[in-house]
Design an enzyme around this catalytic site. Structure first.
Site, PDB file in Angstrom:
ATOM      1  N   CYS A   2       0.845  -1.184   0.000  1.00 49.07           N
ATOM      2  CA  CYS A   2       0.000   0.000   0.000  1.00 49.07           C
ATOM      3  C   CYS A   2       0.889   1.245   0.000  1.00 49.07           C
ATOM      4  O   CYS A   2       1.897   1.300   0.693  1.00 49.07           O
ATOM      5  CB  CYS A   2      -0.956   0.089   1.188  1.00 49.07           C
ATOM      6  N   LYS A 568       5.663  -5.243  -3.755  1.00 44.85           N
ATOM      7  CA  LYS A 568       7.113  -5.224  -3.539  1.00 44.85           C
ATOM      8  C   LYS A 568       7.517  -5.302  -2.070  1.00 44.85           C
ATOM      9  O   LYS A 568       8.389  -6.080  -1.714  1.00 44.85           O
ATOM     10  CB  LYS A 568       7.681  -3.949  -4.182  1.00 44.85           C
TER      11      LYS A 568
HETATM   12  O1  M6R Z   1      12.393  -6.260   0.809  1.00 39.65           O
HETATM   13  P1  M6R Z   1      12.761  -7.635   1.249  1.00 39.65           P
HETATM   14  O2  M6R Z   1      14.064  -8.080   0.674  1.00 39.65           O
HETATM   15  O3  M6R Z   1      12.742  -7.793   2.749  1.00 39.65           O
HETATM   16  O4  M6R Z   1      11.648  -8.579   0.695  1.00 39.65           O
HETATM   17  C1  M6R Z   1      11.607  -9.935   1.047  1.00 39.65           C
HETATM   18  C2  M6R Z   1      10.716 -10.707   0.123  1.00 39.65           C
HETATM   19  O5  M6R Z   1       9.403 -10.254   0.232  1.00 39.65           O
HETATM   20  C3  M6R Z   1      11.160 -10.589  -1.330  1.00 39.65           C
HETATM   21  O6  M6R Z   1      12.483 -10.983  -1.494  1.00 39.65           O
HETATM   22  C4  M6R Z   1      10.268 -11.432  -2.237  1.00 39.65           C
HETATM   23  O7  M6R Z   1      10.436 -12.786  -1.947  1.00 39.65           O
HETATM   24  C5  M6R Z   1      10.596 -11.123  -3.695  1.00 39.65           C
HETATM   25  N1  M6R Z   1       9.443 -10.571  -4.317  1.00 39.65           N
HETATM   26  C6  M6R Z   1      11.027 -12.288  -4.488  1.00 39.65           C
HETATM   27  O8  M6R Z   1      11.367 -11.944  -5.782  1.00 39.65           O
END
Ligand code: M6R
Length: 573
Positions: A2, A568
């Site tokens: 969001c 994201k």
């Molecule tokens: O921002 P972050 O690295 O903490 O995010 C962790 C995961 O949500 C993120 O890596 C997610 O698995 C990706 N969309 C994978 O491509």
């Protein structure tokens, strides 16, 4: 998850908020909406789906005050009713909200609130309206009743604007045309040089073009202004999608990362436990995969290390140790579960290190040590260049801890110079896509590449796939292998090469097909990688698999930047 955008004071506030929402869309793209004041009344425009749907609806609207939202659905389906902003029962108050009101059902009952949507956010709005005092006072007292994290902006029909934050990010800035607030400082690029970060349980009121800050008791507080870093630039892409651009940027991102680390100074600044006994790496999703790779690098230099999934770690019974270094990895630095682990570890006095790709993120604010990756802003939901940089920094850090950082300088520089990103032939893409089941296998660090490759494929193509250690197949999963199955196998971990080949023969004997990703000539259909030192291969071998997922996604007609059901930054549990 969001996105929130607020503009107060500009004649074009609605347009300014819309422009902000376009930048924030990657945080959630289920629906979007803007509330503004017209003839002393709050008006709301909302749409479901792509933000471009909102553009026509707002093009003729003029107001000098507006709040907007892009939604990633948590409570209630993707409908206009559930899209933000939400109005209170009297329609004199509007809310945009990021986060979850965990006790919204109890609050709804206790305060006799009836809502038109299925969201927790509407309950929050009504709860505030039912409290006594000014809008600020009402917000402060309602916040005390709410369980869970949130970032909210409120707009009253009298033109009052109040902001509140707990756990989820919220920034506010005085600009040349008025006050802007947002959940991502990227919105401030090209708009302002200075901004304020709201801390947990802090509130802001925007009045007569000025920003006033308050603590949880309603006491006025002074806040320090922060400067937008020079390298914070609006993202420009030269390819059709962010994901393709970002994969292609990998080499440059690794290079930029190394440039910042080559002197070793960033490592020297880190406060390590007096006697470093072990390393514990904590993360989610792709970042968890880089944590697994990191644990392998640290074990190689004889430091006992283990990677954990943040959502498991925080509720597990892990035995904490003051001589352990806890590395929290997050591209965004906003992932709620990772942040919750950091907070819990900080309370217990543990040594923390954040490995993030976003300056001034919440995780960096919690941890005493920071190792940044210099991958550049990552917009596509599927993480690519940030993953490669995380793995790279963990490798460099392992060298630093072993005292061999400078000895390896030449190897690292040769690697960065010679690295070419292996693309994948259309013929292979079509071949892989023709199978019903796509499994990924590997041994050692190749298994981690298998995990990451499988996640990329699932995330943007919606093809059911999983990864398994090659040696584990015959302990159950081999039962799934038939002529509709392709097993993609990585072969860069030399110690178990012969064993891996036997595992692949076992697949072929059951009618399955194999595709081997290797830097050597192998007796199977293969994708050939350039050869580098073994420790660099996890960075090299994941690239063709990112391209594979991207190309299958494009063939299926999906948008790789906005996979369904995802966003994201995961700022909710
Ligand atoms: O921002 P972050 O690295 O903490 O995010 C962790 C995961 O949500 C993120 O890596 C997610 O698995 C990706 N969309 C994978 O491509």
């Amino acid at each position: 998850m969001c996105g929130i955008c607020v503009c107060v004071g500009s004649v074009n506030a609605v347009k300014k908020v819309f422009d902000g929402l376009k930048i924030l869309e990657y945080r959630g793209y289920d629906s979007s909406g803007i509330a503004f004041i017209e003839n002393d009344k709050i008006k709301c425009v909302k749409t479901v789906g792509d933000i471009s749907n909102l553009e026509e609806k707002i093009s003729s609207l003029q107001s000098n005050i507006a709040i907007g939202h892009t939604r990633w659905a948590t409570h209630g389906g993707v409908t206009i009713e559930n899209a933000h902003p939400h109005l209170s029962a009297s329609k004199n108050l509007a809310i945009v909200h990021n986060g979850i009101v965990e006790n919204y059902k109890e609050l709804k009952k206790e305060f006799n609130i009836s809502t038109t949507s299925q969201t927790d956010s509407e309950v929050f709005c009504d709860l505030i309206e039912k409290e006594n005092g000014s809008l600020l006072e009402k917000t402060i007292s309602a916040s005390k009743l709410v369980k869970g994290g949130f970032a909210i902006a409120l707009l009253s029909n009298l033109g009052e604007v109040v902001l509140a934050k707990r756990e989820n990010p919220l920034y506010v800035a005085q600009t040349s045309f008025g006050v802007m607030a947002t959940s991502d400082i990227y919105v401030f690029c090209d708009i302002t040089q200075k901004y304020y970060t709201l801390s947990d349980d802090e509130f802001a009121k925007i009045e007569n073009g000025k920003i006033f800050f308050f603590d949880k008791n309603g006491k006025k507080i002074k806040k320090k202004c922060e400067k937008i870093k020079k390298n914070l630039k609006k993202v420009e892409i030269f390819e059709k999608t962010h994901m393709k651009s970002e994969i292609l940027e990998t080499k440059n991102s690794l290079f930029m990362t190394y440039k910042n680390y080559q002197s070793g100074k960033l490592f020297e600044k880190i406060f390590l436990p007096k006697k470093l006994e072990s390393i514990c790496l904590i993360a989610c999703g792709t970042a968890y995969h880089s944590a697994l790779q990191g644990a392998m690098y640290f074990k190689k230099i004889k430091i006992p290390s283990q990677a954990y999934i943040a959502s498991e770690f925080r509720y597990g019974d892990e035995i904490l140790n003051k001589n352990t270094l806890y590395i929290l990895i997050s591209q965004s630095g906003e992932t709620l579960d990772t942040i919750a682990c950091a907070k819990m570890l900080k309370e217990k006095g543990m040594a923390l290190l954040a490995l993030t790709n976003t300056e001034n993120c919440y995780l960096n604010q919690i941890c005493q040590n920071i190792l940044p990756t210099f991958a550049g802003k990552e917009i596509a939901v599927a993480s690519t260049k940030a993953y490669s940089c995380q793995v790279f920094v963990l490798y460099l850090f392992s060298l630093f801890l072993s005292g061999k950082f400078l000895d390896k300088k030449k190897d690292i520089e040769d690697f960065l110079k010679e690295l070419s990103l292996t693309d994948i032939d259309e013929e292979i893409v079509d071949y892989v896509a023709s199978f019903e089941k796509i499994f990924f296998v590997g041994r050692g660090f190749d298994y981690i590449t298998a995990l990451e490759s499988s996640l990329k494929l699932k995330e943007i193509t919606y093809i059911n796939s999983f990864a398994i250690c090659a040696g584990e197949l015959k302990h159950g999963t081999l039962a799934l292998v038939d002529d509709k199955t392709i097993v993609i196998s990585f072969c860069t971990f030399k110690k178990t090469k012969e064993k891996l080949f036997s595992n692949l023969e076992e697949i072929i004997a059951r009618g399955g097909k194999v595709l081997v990703v290797s830097d050597e000539i192998v007796p199977f259909k293969s994708v050939r990688l350039p050869t580098f030192l073994e420790e660099f291969m996890p960075i090299v071998s994941v690239i063709p698999m990112q391209f594979l997922a991207l190309k299958i996604c494009e063939k299926l007609g999906y948008n790789p930047d906005k996979p369904k059901n995802l966003a994201k930054s995961v700022t909710v549990e």
